[in-house]
Design an enzyme around this catalytic site. Structure first.
Site, PDB file in Angstrom:
ATOM      1  N   ASP A 153       0.857  -1.179   0.000  1.00  0.00           N
ATOM      2  CA  ASP A 153       0.000   0.000   0.000  1.00  0.00           C
ATOM      3  C   ASP A 153       0.899   1.237   0.000  1.00  0.00           C
ATOM      4  O   ASP A 153       2.099   1.144   0.311  1.00  0.00           O
ATOM      5  CB  ASP A 153      -0.901  -0.032   1.239  1.00  0.00           C
ATOM      6  CG  ASP A 153      -1.930   1.074   1.230  1.00  0.00           C
ATOM      7  OD1 ASP A 153      -2.447   1.389   0.137  1.00  0.00           O
ATOM      8  OD2 ASP A 153      -2.221   1.626   2.305  1.00  0.00           O
TER       9      ASP A 153
ATOM     10  N   ASP B   8      -1.555  -0.612   6.077  1.00  0.00           N
ATOM     11  CA  ASP B   8      -1.771   0.021   7.381  1.00  0.00           C
ATOM     12  C   ASP B   8      -3.216  -0.083   7.854  1.00  0.00           C
ATOM     13  O   ASP B   8      -3.528   0.397   8.940  1.00  0.00           O
ATOM     14  CB  ASP B   8      -1.373   1.500   7.332  1.00  0.00           C
ATOM     15  CG  ASP B   8      -2.322   2.318   6.460  1.00  0.00           C
ATOM     16  OD1 ASP B   8      -2.541   1.921   5.296  1.00  0.00           O
ATOM     17  OD2 ASP B   8      -2.864   3.332   6.946  1.00  0.00           O
TER      18      ASP B   8
ATOM     19  N   ASP C 204      -0.369   5.057   0.886  1.00  0.00           N
ATOM     20  CA  ASP C 204      -0.698   6.010   1.949  1.00  0.00           C
ATOM     21  C   ASP C 204      -0.706   5.309   3.300  1.00  0.00           C
ATOM     22  O   ASP C 204      -1.424   4.326   3.509  1.00  0.00           O
ATOM     23  CB  ASP C 204      -2.055   6.656   1.676  1.00  0.00           C
ATOM     24  CG  ASP C 204      -2.046   7.484   0.397  1.00  0.00           C
ATOM     25  OD1 ASP C 204      -1.220   8.401   0.309  1.00  0.00           O
ATOM     26  OD2 ASP C 204      -2.851   7.195  -0.510  1.00  0.00           O
TER      27      ASP C 204
END
Length: 273
Positions: free
Chosen positions: A14, A214, A16
């Site tokens: 990922d 995240d 961001d």
């Protein structure tokens, strides 16, 4: 030294909250990506964000000191447009709520992006963009009053990690339309749907991919649905308290992406699930 990444033949990262917050690099991200490349392990940047074209996302990463090319960036916009093309006749009008990147993908598959409910669009496609405003949400609400209208979301992330903390994401804008219309999207194509991950694993003939993210509800759950191992990093949305209260369990937990370079012998049950 044998590190965590040596166990895997594809790393699906990922962006961001894992590599950057806003446009600021997360400490250790650039060095970790460079180490992965040195080891020769292929990687792909698999973001749920539809706000940038792959080339724009790669440019942002490069400005942050994290080497990336456009063909390494995978977004849900292409999957969303392809899904619409499968369900709608060629030239059908589609109300686009989101970025120019999403609008371009819709046009590229032979559909007609529009801005108004007066154009009688057959579908609404919705993805996050910082420029989304009340008029665009109002046009979507008017369009969605027709029950036959298809509503497709690129992703359902309620928040987006910024330098100053979590801010409203695509899921928050979708929730506003749900409150106004009493409807929910007919489908979402981004994570946690496994399609994006599975397509990349197939393209690389990977037998043991690792998903790094995240968010428990998108990255980690999406990796689980794809049947892949996962690494949750705590530099973005998820906090230790959220992790303790969740039924979604990552394979590994790390303070940051640098955990990918951890020596296998040093890993303990406290950071493995």
């Amino acid at each position: 030294m044998t590190s965590l990444i040596d166990r895997y033949d594809l790393i699906l990262l990922d962006i961001d909250g894992v590599l950057v917050l806003g446009q600021q690099p997360i400490p250790g991200a650039a060095e970790t990506i460079a180490a992965i490349r040195t080891k020769g392990v292929p990687l792909r940047f698999t973001t749920n964000s539809p706000r940038r074209r792959p080339g724009e996302a790669a440019e942002m990463l490069n400005k942050a000191g994290i080497g990336a090319t456009a063909d390494e960036v995978v977004t849900p916009t292409g999957i969303a447009a392809a899904t619409l093309a499968q369900r709608l006749p060629s030239g059908a009008a589609v109300l686009v709520v989101g970025s120019d990147a999403l609008r371009d993908e819709v046009a590229a598959v032979g559909l007609k992006p529009v801005n108004s409910a007066d154009d009688r669009p057959q579908a609404v496609v919705q993805g996050f963009a910082p420029t989304i405003d009340w008029p665009s949400l109002a046009e979507a609400a008017l369009t969605l009053q027709r029950p036959e209208t298809l509503w497709l979301a690129t992703n359902l992330d309620a928040t987006w990690p910024s330098e100053r903390g979590p801010v409203p994401g695509n899921g928050a804008f979708i929730a506003a339309l749900t409150a106004a219309t009493g409807r929910e999207p007919d489908l979402s194509v981004g994570k946690p749907e496994p399609t994006l991950f599975q397509q990349q694993a197939k393209a690389h003939n990977a037998q043991h991919p690792l998903v790094v993210g995240d968010r428990l509800d998108t990255d980690i759950e999406g990796g689980r649905r794809a049947g892949f191992d996962t690494l949750l990093v705590l530099t973005g949305v998820t906090t230790p308290d959220m992790l303790a209260d969740s039924d979604v369990h990552p394979t590994y937990i790390g303070e940051s992406i640098t955990h990918l370079l951890a020596e296998l012998a040093a890993l303990t049950d406290a950071v493995r699930r």
